[in-house]
Design a protein around this motif. Structure first.
Motif, PDB file in Angstrom:
ATOM      1  N   SER A 283     -57.553  30.419 -52.745  1.00 57.55           N
ATOM      2  CA  SER A 283     -57.584  29.358 -51.737  1.00 57.55           C
ATOM      3  C   SER A 283     -58.951  28.705 -51.685  1.00 57.55           C
ATOM      4  CB  SER A 283     -57.215  29.919 -50.370  1.00 57.55           C
ATOM      5  OG  SER A 283     -58.235  30.776 -49.886  1.00 57.55           O
ATOM      6  N   GLY A 284     -60.010  29.502 -51.915  1.00 58.07           N
ATOM      7  CA  GLY A 284     -61.348  28.926 -51.949  1.00 58.07           C
ATOM      8  C   GLY A 284     -61.551  27.993 -53.133  1.00 58.07           C
ATOM      9  N   LEU A 285     -60.956  28.328 -54.255  1.00 51.90           N
ATOM     10  CA  LEU A 285     -61.063  27.456 -55.429  1.00 51.90           C
ATOM     11  C   LEU A 285     -60.323  26.141 -55.219  1.00 51.90           C
ATOM     12  CD1 LEU A 285     -60.578  30.084 -58.271  1.00 51.90           C
ATOM     13  CD2 LEU A 285     -62.671  28.848 -57.734  1.00 51.90           C
ATOM     14  N   LYS A 288     -60.345  21.704 -50.670  1.00 50.84           N
ATOM     15  CA  LYS A 288     -59.700  20.502 -50.154  1.00 50.84           C
ATOM     16  C   LYS A 288     -59.164  19.616 -51.272  1.00 50.84           C
ATOM     17  CE  LYS A 288     -62.267  20.289 -45.807  1.00 50.84           C
ATOM     18  NZ  LYS A 288     -63.077  19.436 -44.897  1.00 50.84           N
ATOM     19  N   ALA A 289     -59.136  20.184 -52.476  1.00 55.17           N
ATOM     20  CA  ALA A 289     -58.599  19.395 -53.584  1.00 55.17           C
ATOM     21  C   ALA A 289     -57.131  19.066 -53.361  1.00 55.17           C
ATOM     22  CB  ALA A 289     -58.787  20.158 -54.900  1.00 55.17           C
ATOM     23  N   TYR A 290     -56.412  19.969 -52.719  1.00 58.46           N
ATOM     24  CA  TYR A 290     -55.011  19.730 -52.384  1.00 58.46           C
ATOM     25  C   TYR A 290     -54.836  20.029 -50.897  1.00 58.46           C
ATOM     26  CZ  TYR A 290     -54.050  19.666 -57.376  1.00 58.46           C
ATOM     27  OH  TYR A 290     -54.029  19.339 -58.705  1.00 58.46           O
ATOM     28  N   GLN A 291     -54.140  19.138 -50.213  1.00 61.09           N
ATOM     29  CA  GLN A 291     -53.881  19.308 -48.793  1.00 61.09           C
ATOM     30  C   GLN A 291     -52.412  19.041 -48.489  1.00 61.09           C
ATOM     31  OE1 GLN A 291     -56.835  16.509 -47.234  1.00 61.09           O
ATOM     32  NE2 GLN A 291     -58.096  18.236 -46.540  1.00 61.09           N
ATOM     33  N   LEU A 292     -51.938  19.655 -47.408  1.00 58.35           N
ATOM     34  CA  LEU A 292     -50.563  19.458 -46.978  1.00 58.35           C
ATOM     35  C   LEU A 292     -50.529  18.491 -45.791  1.00 58.35           C
ATOM     36  CD1 LEU A 292     -49.143  23.103 -47.031  1.00 58.35           C
ATOM     37  CD2 LEU A 292     -48.712  21.279 -48.681  1.00 58.35           C
ATOM     38  N   GLU A 293     -49.655  17.497 -45.896  1.00 61.58           N
ATOM     39  CA  GLU A 293     -49.430  16.588 -44.776  1.00 61.58           C
ATOM     40  C   GLU A 293     -48.396  17.239 -43.866  1.00 61.58           C
ATOM     41  OE1 GLU A 293     -47.167  12.809 -45.204  1.00 61.58           O
ATOM     42  OE2 GLU A 293     -49.099  11.862 -44.763  1.00 61.58           O
ATOM     43  N   MET A 294     -48.810  17.667 -42.673  1.00 67.35           N
ATOM     44  CA  MET A 294     -47.957  18.462 -41.823  1.00 67.35           C
ATOM     45  C   MET A 294     -46.841  17.626 -41.192  1.00 67.35           C
ATOM     46  SD  MET A 294     -49.439  21.184 -42.497  1.00 67.35           S
ATOM     47  CE  MET A 294     -48.434  22.284 -41.520  1.00 67.35           C
ATOM     48  N   ARG A 295     -47.116  16.331 -40.912  1.00 69.40           N
ATOM     49  CA  ARG A 295     -46.098  15.430 -40.390  1.00 69.40           C
ATOM     50  C   ARG A 295     -46.163  14.117 -41.166  1.00 69.40           C
ATOM     51  NH1 ARG A 295     -47.164  15.959 -33.860  1.00 69.40           N
ATOM     52  NH2 ARG A 295     -46.601  18.178 -33.632  1.00 69.40           N
ATOM     53  N   GLU A 302     -53.632  19.971 -43.575  1.00 65.32           N
ATOM     54  CA  GLU A 302     -54.203  21.317 -43.637  1.00 65.32           C
ATOM     55  C   GLU A 302     -54.614  21.636 -45.072  1.00 65.32           C
ATOM     56  OE1 GLU A 302     -54.961  23.348 -41.329  1.00 65.32           O
ATOM     57  OE2 GLU A 302     -53.918  22.545 -39.564  1.00 65.32           O
ATOM     58  N   SER A 303     -55.783  22.326 -45.177  1.00 68.27           N
ATOM     59  CA  SER A 303     -56.260  22.761 -46.488  1.00 68.27           C
ATOM     60  C   SER A 303     -55.785  24.183 -46.760  1.00 68.27           C
ATOM     61  CB  SER A 303     -57.793  22.694 -46.542  1.00 68.27           C
ATOM     62  OG  SER A 303     -58.256  21.392 -46.230  1.00 68.27           O
ATOM     63  N   ALA A 304     -56.044  24.649 -47.952  1.00 64.45           N
ATOM     64  CA  ALA A 304     -55.620  25.999 -48.359  1.00 64.45           C
ATOM     65  C   ALA A 304     -56.644  27.022 -47.880  1.00 64.45           C
ATOM     66  CB  ALA A 304     -55.445  26.062 -49.856  1.00 64.45           C
ATOM     67  N   ASN A 305     -56.724  27.212 -46.555  1.00 70.73           N
ATOM     68  CA  ASN A 305     -57.660  28.184 -45.978  1.00 70.73           C
ATOM     69  C   ASN A 305     -56.922  29.480 -45.691  1.00 70.73           C
ATOM     70  OD1 ASN A 305     -59.863  26.385 -45.908  1.00 70.73           O
ATOM     71  ND2 ASN A 305     -59.088  25.466 -44.019  1.00 70.73           N
ATOM     72  N   LEU A 306     -57.341  30.543 -46.321  1.00 71.42           N
ATOM     73  CA  LEU A 306     -56.721  31.837 -46.112  1.00 71.42           C
ATOM     74  C   LEU A 306     -57.786  32.875 -45.765  1.00 71.42           C
ATOM     75  CD1 LEU A 306     -54.124  32.100 -49.038  1.00 71.42           C
ATOM     76  CD2 LEU A 306     -53.678  31.525 -46.649  1.00 71.42           C
TER      77      LEU A 306
END
Length: 342
Positions: A283-285, A288-295, A302-306
């Motif tokens: 997720s760190g790699l 913010k290269a890929y993000q999810l549009e929640m609506r 949201e970014s891939a923060n785990l």
């Protein structure tokens, strides 16, 4: 008022009826505790108790659910000797003090059940005298009562008094029978005459004044403020390890799942150790290269923060695993396109 039918039920519920005591809250009867003797014809009478409570406009046989009231709240308007409320072990002793015109309360269900009663009704008072029994149960009772009082009121003075140091298991009833009422054959239940009340009350107040001591200075009780933090003595720690489900490697892409499985086998660890760290690093790699549009059409992304945590015994490579993954990604870049490591 309590209906006569309920009082008859109380008296006839068991053989050996001796007496009953009515609990009041705000002047309204809320509970009845009755005492019975199993061996009414024997010199050694084995006592037991039963309860009734008022709920939904009717009297019910049984004990109230939840926190229980104190007995003797209706006596708080009586005389307060030494400006204090007297606290006794049991309804019988408290009722005897009521006969003397003194303010006295006790908890429900006996000396060992102090924490089951609600002491908040005493929060407006700041001076109490505990008349304890002359035994270990009386000492524990004094400690527990003092703890409860400190929980509901501040700047409080709490005294303890042992009226019968020369009578094993003696209480205020025993003291009255042995000293001011000696020779009068009083059983602790019968009404006292006006002369007996005056004589017993004068002697009792003198004896309390002579023997009372602050509870934290009483060498027998040995009360400390920290007692109020706990109910009872320390309990042994119970170690219970619940089963942990295996990590669902099949949720990962096949190359990633296989890689985590191999690394786990190489390090002799369960797959969840390697997979948890791997997902955090991955997720760190991505960042913010890929993000999810929640609506759809909304600016909430949201970014891939785990965040992950590994729980294991000492020397189980909890710290080494993240370092090893860091070395892998420092020297062998990850190609996200086909989920393979080169």
């Amino acid at each position: 008022m309590i209906p006569d039918s309920i009082l008859q039920e109380v008296k006839q519920a068991h053989p050996g009826y001796v007496a009953h005591w009515v609990y009041y809250e705000h002047g309204t009867p809320t509970m009845i505790v009755a005492r019975y003797n199993k061996n009414s014809l024997s010199e050694k009478k084995e006592k037991f108790f039963d309860q009734w409570y008022f709920h939904a406009n009717s009297w019910n046989h049984g004990i109230l659910a939840g926190t229980l009231p104190l007995y003797g709240l209706n006596s708080l308007s009586h005389e307060h000797p030494f400006g204090a409320i007297l606290i006794t072990g049991g309804e019988k002793c408290a009722a005897a003090l009521h006969q003397l015109g003194l303010a006295a309360v006790t908890n429900c269900l006996g000396e060992s059940s102090v924490n089951k009663s609600d002491f908040s009704s005493l929060r407006i008072f700041n001076r109490f005298i505990i008349l304890r029994d002359n035994d270990s149960a009386g000492i524990n009772f004094a400690r527990n009562i003092a703890s409860q009082l400190l929980r509901v009121t501040k700047n409080v003075e709490i005294f303890v008094c042992n009226l019968t140091p020369d009578i094993p298991k003696g209480d205020v009833i025993d003291w009255m029978q042995e000293y001011p009422l000696r020779g009068r054959s009083w059983d602790g239940f019968k009404p006292l005459s006006d002369a007996e009340i005056t004589f017993a009350k004068t002697g009792l107040c003198q004896e309390i004044e002579k023997t009372k001591v602050l509870v934290h200075k009483c060498p027998e009780v040995k009360f400390k403020a920290e007692h109020m933090l706990f109910d009872g003595g320390p309990l042994p720690l119970e170690e219970q390890i619940l089963p942990v489900p295996s990590f669902p490697l099949d949720c990962l892409a096949k190359p990633l799942a296989e890689y985590c499985r191999i690394r786990a086998e190489q390090n002799c660890l369960p797959p969840d150790f390697t997979a948890t760290v791997f997902l955090g690093v991955l997720s760190g790699l991505i960042g913010k290269a890929y993000q999810l549009e929640m609506r759809p059409g909304h600016d909430w992304v949201e970014s891939a923060n785990l965040w992950g945590v590994i729980i294991g015994n000492p020397a189980s490579l909890k710290t080494d695993l993240p370092l090893k993954w860091k070395m892998v990604f420092d020297h062998k870049p990850l190609i996200l396109r086909d989920f393979s490591l080169t």
